[in-house]
Design an enzyme around this catalytic site. Structure first.
Site, PDB file in Angstrom:
ATOM      1  CG  HIS A   1      55.725  48.598  -9.854  1.00 41.44           C
ATOM      2  ND1 HIS A   1      55.529  49.739 -10.609  1.00 41.44           N
ATOM      3  CD2 HIS A   1      56.271  47.676 -10.683  1.00 41.44           C
ATOM      4  CE1 HIS A   1      55.943  49.506 -11.850  1.00 41.44           C
ATOM      5  NE2 HIS A   1      56.391  48.268 -11.920  1.00 41.44           N
TER       6      HIS A   1
ATOM      7  CD  GLU B   1      53.663  46.200 -12.501  1.00 43.13           C
ATOM      8  OE1 GLU B   1      54.302  45.317 -11.916  1.00 43.13           O
ATOM      9  OE2 GLU B   1      54.044  46.733 -13.547  1.00 43.13           O
TER      10      GLU B   1
ATOM     11  CG  ASP C   1      54.830  52.905  -9.417  1.00 43.51           C
ATOM     12  OD1 ASP C   1      55.041  54.079  -9.029  1.00 43.51           O
ATOM     13  OD2 ASP C   1      55.589  52.318 -10.210  1.00 43.51           O
TER      14      ASP C   1
ATOM     15  CD  GLU D   1      55.999  42.080  -9.808  1.00 44.80           C
ATOM     16  OE1 GLU D   1      56.866  41.795  -8.946  1.00 44.80           O
ATOM     17  OE2 GLU D   1      56.096  43.090 -10.520  1.00 44.80           O
TER      18      GLU D   1
ATOM     19  CG  ASP E   1      56.708  40.966 -13.160  1.00 41.71           C
ATOM     20  OD1 ASP E   1      55.511  40.720 -13.416  1.00 41.71           O
ATOM     21  OD2 ASP E   1      57.177  42.118 -13.130  1.00 41.71           O
TER      22      ASP E   1
ATOM     23  CE  LYS F   1      59.886  42.594 -15.839  1.00 40.11           C
ATOM     24  NZ  LYS F   1      58.656  43.089 -15.226  1.00 40.11           N
TER      25      LYS F   1
HETATM   26 CA    CA Z   1      56.005  44.043 -12.469  1.00 37.23          CA
END
Ligand code: CA
Length: 381
Positions: free
Chosen positions: A296, A246, A269, A220, A194, A166
């Site tokens: 995702h 996503e 997703d 991402e 991401d 992250k």
């Molecule tokens: Ca993500």
């Protein structure tokens, strides 16, 4: 065969330790599950991504419209429900609700024909899939340079060959953490980042340029999902593949992503973008544009199982550096008490590989005791 009941199950679990990504803190996990019952005794399960109480209200509404329908007409039912609410929900909650319904209908179809969903979708490209660890979130105490490096080393120890960090906590901090992680895991483990759309294009380009040399598998959600021009600007400025999607919905939403060539990898997703029917169509469409699909996944065992059925059918991509030629399973490793508890057989990784269930429908059986347990917790929500 006719649909006789559409039930929703809102589940909640409190976490032992809160964790954060660039947008928010988590201290609970929720799941919104869809159960569709038929007059032939087949029961289908689905899951909706997104705010659970809100998707529950929508599925309850959609459910009343589905009673008496033939569940095998899933494509027709998808379009019928989409068209009824088109004026109010081409993206977001309505499509997330529709996704859970569609997944449950595919589970019923598989049980009716005694075949896994992937077989009914045209067959499997693979029987197992490499999983990457999603984790490496921020904690409420400690030095991220230390605890994230420790967590990354644990994933390697567990057998993962790829993981996702992250970012979105400021360019300077992101660069430091990404560099530390690459040094920790060495050159042979794939590392993705991401930002959860924390940045604008300017900041995303600054970050991308500074971590380019660290062999990043993909970057991402660098910018907000509706800023496709921002995606294009970042994509033109850095060599790291850009991923996102996503927060995108249906083939109509992904049509715009693809025609603008705003992403190198799309990440629908299955519990949000429209379900198994829609995600199969989106992945086929992406292939025509030469764009990779890597789902995702952030759900419970039902969402993971549905994703695996879909991943089985996703065409192989052209190899790209460390990023593998095959689609990957995003395998959330953060605390989620509901995730495996609701399955009779947990979905596990072995040396970073997850087998695709071969049983009928989604290939899973539900533990109703666990449903009761987490439903009880939800009453206090
Ligand atoms: Ca993500």
């Amino acid at each position: 065969m006719r649909i006789t009941e559409v039930n929703t199950h809102l589940l909640v679990a409190k976490l032992k330790a809160p964790f954060a990504y660039s947008r928010a803190w988590y201290d609970t996990r929720t799941s919104m599950l869809v159960e569709i019952v038929t007059d032939e005794g087949h029961i289908g399960w689905g899951e909706c991504y997104g705010p659970a109480k809100m998707t529950q209200a929508i599925v309850d509404e959609l459910g009343t419209l589905l009673i008496g329908s033939d569940p095998l007409n899933s494509d027709f039912l998808w379009h019928d429900l989409y068209s009824r609410f088109r004026d109010h929900g081409q993206k977001g909650l309505l499509i997330q609700a529709l996704s859970g319904v569609d997944i449950a209908l595919w589970d019923i179809r598989g049980k009716h024909f005694s075949a896994p969903a992937y077989q009914l979708l045209g067959g499997a490209w693979r029987s197992e899939v490499d999983a990457y660890a999603t984790g490496l979130y921020r904690r409420d105490s400690g030095n991220p340079l230390v605890y994230l490096a420790e967590e990354a080393a644990e994933y390697v120890e567990q057998g993962f060959r790829a993981m996702k960090l992250k970012v979105g906590f400021g360019v300077k901090e992101d660069v430091a953490v990404t560099r530390t992680l690459r040094e920790t895991i060495g050159p042979d483990i794939a590392l993705m980042i991401d930002a959860n759309h924390a940045y604008d294009a300017v900041a995303a380009i600054q970050l991308g340029r500074q971590v380019e040399e660290l062999d990043i598998g993909w970057f991402e959600e660098p910018v907000p999902p509706e800023d496709l021009a921002g995606y294009c600007a970042v994509k033109a400025a850095i060599s790291i593949p850009l991923a996102g999607g996503e927060c995108e919905f249906t083939r109509m939403g992904f049509r715009d992503v693809l025609t603008r060539r705003s992403m190198d990898i799309i990440q629908p997703d299955i519990c949000a973008a429209g379900g198994l029917s829609e995600c199969k169509k989106i992945a086929d469409m992406a292939m025509a544009f030469g764009v990779r699909t890597n789902p995702h996944v952030w759900g419970s065992g039902i969402g993971i199982a549905a994703s695996l059925q879909w991943i089985a059918t996703v065409p192989t991509h052209t190899p790209l550096s460390l990023a593998p030629a095959q689609p990957l399973l995003e395998f959330d490793q953060t605390e989620h008490p509901i995730r495996q508890a609701i399955l009779q057989q947990p979905i596990v990784q072995n040396k970073g590989v997850v087998s695709i269930p071969t049983g009928p429908g989604l290939g899973i059986e539900i533990n109703r005791d666990a449903l009761q347990f987490f439903r009880a917790a939800a009453r206090h929500l």
